[in-house]
Design a protein around this motif. Structure first.
Motif, PDB file in Angstrom:
ATOM      1  N   ILE A 189       7.038  -3.919   9.572  1.00 42.80           N
ATOM      2  CA  ILE A 189       5.908  -4.160   8.663  1.00 42.80           C
ATOM      3  C   ILE A 189       4.642  -3.541   9.249  1.00 42.80           C
ATOM      4  N   GLU A 190       3.932  -2.824   8.397  1.00 39.32           N
ATOM      5  CA  GLU A 190       2.602  -2.291   8.757  1.00 39.32           C
ATOM      6  C   GLU A 190       1.573  -3.041   7.924  1.00 39.32           C
ATOM      7  N   ILE A 191       0.453  -3.383   8.525  1.00 42.82           N
ATOM      8  CA  ILE A 191      -0.687  -3.830   7.723  1.00 42.82           C
ATOM      9  C   ILE A 191      -1.770  -2.768   7.850  1.00 42.82           C
ATOM     10  N   HIS A 194      11.636   3.427   6.582  1.00 45.02           N
ATOM     11  CA  HIS A 194      11.211   3.124   7.953  1.00 45.02           C
ATOM     12  C   HIS A 194      10.317   1.895   8.015  1.00 45.02           C
ATOM     13  N   HIS A 195       9.384   1.751   7.053  1.00 43.42           N
ATOM     14  CA  HIS A 195       8.502   0.580   7.075  1.00 43.42           C
ATOM     15  C   HIS A 195       7.908   0.310   5.692  1.00 43.42           C
ATOM     16  N   ILE A 196       7.404  -0.924   5.539  1.00 44.38           N
ATOM     17  CA  ILE A 196       6.644  -1.309   4.337  1.00 44.38           C
ATOM     18  C   ILE A 196       5.236  -1.637   4.814  1.00 44.38           C
ATOM     19  N   ILE A 205       4.214   6.576  -1.663  1.00 45.86           N
ATOM     20  CA  ILE A 205       5.331   6.888  -0.778  1.00 45.86           C
ATOM     21  C   ILE A 205       4.765   7.761   0.338  1.00 45.86           C
ATOM     22  N   GLU A 206       5.072   7.394   1.581  1.00 46.20           N
ATOM     23  CA  GLU A 206       4.638   8.170   2.748  1.00 46.20           C
ATOM     24  C   GLU A 206       5.887   8.737   3.418  1.00 46.20           C
ATOM     25  N   LEU A 207       6.046  10.049   3.360  1.00 46.06           N
ATOM     26  CA  LEU A 207       7.144  10.685   4.110  1.00 46.06           C
ATOM     27  C   LEU A 207       6.648  10.972   5.520  1.00 46.06           C
ATOM     28  N   GLU A 256       0.839  -1.206   0.000  1.00 45.69           N
ATOM     29  CA  GLU A 256       0.000   0.000   0.000  1.00 45.69           C
ATOM     30  C   GLU A 256       0.873   1.255   0.000  1.00 45.69           C
ATOM     31  N   HIS A 257       1.930   1.237   0.855  1.00 47.86           N
ATOM     32  CA  HIS A 257       2.903   2.337   0.813  1.00 47.86           C
ATOM     33  C   HIS A 257       4.235   1.913   1.396  1.00 47.86           C
ATOM     34  N   ILE A 258       5.241   2.723   1.105  1.00 45.33           N
ATOM     35  CA  ILE A 258       6.552   2.587   1.741  1.00 45.33           C
ATOM     36  C   ILE A 258       6.748   3.853   2.562  1.00 45.33           C
TER      37      ILE A 258
HETATM   38 CO   LIG Z   1       2.739   3.938   7.244  1.00 44.68          CO
END
Ligand SMILES: [Co+2]
Ligand SMILES: C[C@@H](C(=O)O)C(=O)SCCNC(=O)CCNC(=O)[C@H](O)C(C)(C)COP(=O)(O)OP(=O)(O)OC[C@H]1O[C@@H](n2cnc3c(N)ncnc32)[C@H](O)[C@@H]1OP(=O)(O)O
Length: 133
Positions: free
Chosen positions: A126-128, A76-78, A52-54, A5-7
């Protein structure tokens, strides 16, 4: 799990990094949103089917401030999209992964989110996330 969904990328300053990523990706930042529960200010870029999430810290105790102190700026996370976050949290817990919250939390961009501890995922946070319908 569904799409990436984002990095998430930890940055010191959105003032500096938003124009940088606009130039890099050749696309405008479509949303800035503060998530007080995570102590972050976010900026999003659509890139094909993913984002992309900054992330900038809004308080010294923010996970992003701690990460920047230890590791400096960088990935930082996927985040993986899931259809049913509670079912996926149950499944991952039964598989032995360590969830960082017992219940889904409110994320940015209309999502419920949950993180897995990086010590059980080869050092990758990891984020879900599930869209709030
Ligand atoms: Co996030
Ligand atoms: C807005 C929302 C959204 O998308 O909607 C977001 O993304 S919010 C994104 C910001 N929110 C979050 O990150 C929430 C989930 N994160 C957390 O709960 C925390 O940051 C932890 C991952 C548990 C780390 O906790 P804390 O920094 O207090 O502990 P710590 O510094 O002792 O770190 C424990 C170990 O994890 C490692 N560690 C810390 N952050 C890491 C990261 N992002 N990726 C990989 N490893 C990481 C540290 O280096 C350390 O390894 P060693 O033991 O080897 O030294």
């Amino acid at each position: 799990m569904l799409n990436v969904e984002h990095i998430g990328i930890a940055v010191n300053s959105l003032e500096i990094s938003v124009p940088l990523f606009e130039k890099l990706l050749h696309t405008p930042c479509y949303k800035r949103e503060e998530v007080t529960g995570e102590a972050v200010q976010t900026a999003f870029f659509q890139q094909g089917s993913t984002k992309i999430e900054l992330l900038e810290a809004t308080r010294p105790e923010s996970p992003i401030a701690r990460f920047l102190d230890k590791k400096g700026e960088g990935i930082h996370h996927i985040a993986f999209e899931v259809a049913d976050i509670e079912a996926e949290m149950k499944r991952l817990q039964e598989e032995g992964f360590v969830l960082l919250s017992e219940t889904p939390k409110r994320g940015a961009d209309n999502k419920l989110i949950c993180f897995l501890h990086p010590k059980n995922t080869n050092g990758v946070l990891i984020e879900i996330c599930q869209e709030i319908r």
